[in-house]
Design a protein around this motif. Structure first.
Motif, PDB file in Angstrom:
ATOM      1  N   PHE A 127      -5.507  14.177  -0.333  1.00  0.00           N
ATOM      2  CA  PHE A 127      -5.584  15.454   0.379  1.00  0.00           C
ATOM      3  C   PHE A 127      -6.437  15.357   1.635  1.00  0.00           C
ATOM      4  CE2 PHE A 127      -4.078  17.272  -3.672  1.00  0.00           C
ATOM      5  CZ  PHE A 127      -3.064  18.061  -3.170  1.00  0.00           C
ATOM      6  N   GLY A 128      -7.442  14.460   1.616  1.00  0.00           N
ATOM      7  CA  GLY A 128      -8.202  14.221   2.844  1.00  0.00           C
ATOM      8  C   GLY A 128      -7.313  13.635   3.924  1.00  0.00           C
ATOM      9  N   VAL A 243       9.348   7.203  -6.827  1.00  0.00           N
ATOM     10  CA  VAL A 243      10.275   7.766  -5.843  1.00  0.00           C
ATOM     11  C   VAL A 243       9.546   8.773  -4.959  1.00  0.00           C
ATOM     12  CG1 VAL A 243      12.263   9.308  -5.578  1.00  0.00           C
ATOM     13  CG2 VAL A 243      12.379   7.393  -7.180  1.00  0.00           C
ATOM     14  N   PHE A 244       8.634   9.552  -5.586  1.00  0.00           N
ATOM     15  CA  PHE A 244       7.906  10.585  -4.846  1.00  0.00           C
ATOM     16  C   PHE A 244       6.909   9.991  -3.853  1.00  0.00           C
ATOM     17  CE2 PHE A 244       9.287  12.786  -8.681  1.00  0.00           C
ATOM     18  CZ  PHE A 244       9.816  13.945  -8.141  1.00  0.00           C
ATOM     19  N   ILE A 245       6.555   8.716  -4.033  1.00  0.00           N
ATOM     20  CA  ILE A 245       5.658   8.050  -3.094  1.00  0.00           C
ATOM     21  C   ILE A 245       6.446   7.373  -1.977  1.00  0.00           C
ATOM     22  CG2 ILE A 245       3.849   6.295  -2.873  1.00  0.00           C
ATOM     23  CD1 ILE A 245       3.047   8.738  -4.509  1.00  0.00           C
ATOM     24  N   PHE A 269      -1.427   5.222   9.673  1.00  0.00           N
ATOM     25  CA  PHE A 269      -2.629   4.929   8.887  1.00  0.00           C
ATOM     26  C   PHE A 269      -2.873   6.000   7.833  1.00  0.00           C
ATOM     27  CE2 PHE A 269      -7.238   5.614   8.331  1.00  0.00           C
ATOM     28  CZ  PHE A 269      -7.563   4.409   7.713  1.00  0.00           C
ATOM     29  N   TYR A 270      -2.875   7.255   8.255  1.00  0.00           N
ATOM     30  CA  TYR A 270      -3.187   8.329   7.310  1.00  0.00           C
ATOM     31  C   TYR A 270      -2.056   8.549   6.305  1.00  0.00           C
ATOM     32  CZ  TYR A 270      -7.298   9.494  10.096  1.00  0.00           C
ATOM     33  OH  TYR A 270      -8.508   9.442  10.741  1.00  0.00           O
ATOM     34  N   SER A 271      -0.811   8.287   6.707  1.00  0.00           N
ATOM     35  CA  SER A 271       0.300   8.394   5.753  1.00  0.00           C
ATOM     36  C   SER A 271       0.176   7.330   4.674  1.00  0.00           C
ATOM     37  CB  SER A 271       1.632   8.250   6.489  1.00  0.00           C
ATOM     38  OG  SER A 271       1.846   9.319   7.384  1.00  0.00           O
ATOM     39  N   ALA A 272      -0.147   6.100   5.086  1.00  0.00           N
ATOM     40  CA  ALA A 272      -0.337   5.022   4.111  1.00  0.00           C
ATOM     41  C   ALA A 272      -1.494   5.346   3.172  1.00  0.00           C
ATOM     42  CB  ALA A 272      -0.591   3.701   4.835  1.00  0.00           C
ATOM     43  N   LEU A 273      -2.586   5.898   3.734  1.00  0.00           N
ATOM     44  CA  LEU A 273      -3.745   6.265   2.927  1.00  0.00           C
ATOM     45  C   LEU A 273      -3.405   7.391   1.963  1.00  0.00           C
ATOM     46  CD1 LEU A 273      -6.634   5.150   2.920  1.00  0.00           C
ATOM     47  CD2 LEU A 273      -7.309   7.059   4.391  1.00  0.00           C
ATOM     48  N   LEU A 274      -2.627   8.369   2.441  1.00  0.00           N
ATOM     49  CA  LEU A 274      -2.207   9.484   1.598  1.00  0.00           C
ATOM     50  C   LEU A 274      -1.373   8.997   0.417  1.00  0.00           C
ATOM     51  CD1 LEU A 274      -0.776  12.895   2.651  1.00  0.00           C
ATOM     52  CD2 LEU A 274       0.654  11.396   1.293  1.00  0.00           C
TER      53      LEU A 274
END
Length: 297
Positions: A127-128, A243-245, A269-274
């Protein structure tokens, strides 16, 4: 073949968000959601008849049937359509990918399942990162955009709640029965509501939007469902839940290409971290370590 089908599910669900975006370009959200399900229902009905599955829920589950029809199909899909009027399709997919996290929270609240420390860390990281994505993608967060984001998150929360309630009350209801009649009734209810509240003119819906509706109704809804149902028998639920990831990755790339948006380094970067954070919630380190210790002993 299993790997190929897994990829097909990820692609079909990854392109769903762009399909919704194109649909609501000329079709109002209530009407669009209703038309999508009305297009999908006949094929679901055929599938149910071929599989010789009952269309009706058990009589004692009538309240649960209403909950599924309203709380899983009707309201959430309207909210997703409304949200995509104001939010990019890729960001919508990333927002909705938080849904397994809400499943985890509701499972702890209603089913008494344990939440591990690593899962809490994964939730915080996820969520961050989601907050940073919204902040760095140029969203001004005016009232319309904020309502769009909240609508998408609300749809994710409602789907998560439905999954958890289904685990308690609908475990013995077949997947075909669970989907067929609720989709048909939800489609009719949404379309009627759209007719009175949105006053749509079907002639104003463009060919592009009709094409997207047909794709959503046939390929994304029915096709994705059939393949997912097939994979449920061949893969563990934990593996299949990834699948949801994965599908948000397809959604971000395809959505950026269609909408002419550059994929920045910050977004990557933030998508991979999420997605990493949400993946951790599915595979808690403490639980895996305990299993390994048991196997070694």
């Amino acid at each position: 073949m299993t790997s190929l089908l897994f990829l097909i599910v990820c692609l079909s669900w990854g392109t769903t968000w762009l399909g919704i975006k194109i649909t609501v370009e000329s079709a109002p959200p209530l009407t669009a959601a209703g038309l999508r399900f009305l297009i999908a229902f006949p094929l679901f009905l055929v599938f149910a008849l071929v599989r010789k599955q009952s269309l009706l829920f058990p009589r004692e589950k009538s309240g649960f049937f209403i909950f599924v029809t309203v709380g899983y199909f009707s309201v959430p899909y309207y909210l997703l359509n409304y949200g995509e009027i104001h939010v990019a399709s890729g960001l919508t997919a990333l927002l909705f990918s938080s849904m397994p996290v809400f499943i985890l929270i509701f499972s702890a609240l209603f089913l008494g399942e344990k939440i591990y420390l690593s899962q809490c860390i994964g939730i915080a990281v996820g969520f961050g990162s989601l907050y940073m994505i919204v902040k760095t993608q140029g969203m001004h967060m005016d009232r319309a955009e904020l309502l769009g984001v909240l609508a998408i998150l609300a749809a994710a929360v409602m789907h998560a709640l439905c999954y958890v309630i289904t685990k308690r009350q609908g475990a013995h209801i077949s997947v075909i029965t669970f989907n067929t009649l609720p989709i048909g009734i939800a489609g009719l209810m949404l379309f009627i509501a759209g007719t009175f509240l949105e006053h749509p003119r079907l002639s104003d819906i463009t060919l592009r939007s009709w094409s997207a509706l047909i794709y959503l109704g046939l390929a994304a809804s029915v096709g994705g469902f059939i393949v997912y149902f097939f994979l449920l028998k061949r893969l563990s639920p934990a593996i299949l839940s990834f699948v949801f990831i994965i599908f948000p990755v397809f959604a971000v790339v395809i959505g950026a290409w269609y909408e002419g948006m550059a994929i920045s380094k910050n977004l990557c970067f933030y998508s991979a971290l999420l997605l990493l954070g949400f993946a951790i919630t599915k595979l808690p380190v403490e639980k895996l370590t305990a299993k390994n210790k048991q196997m070694s002993s």
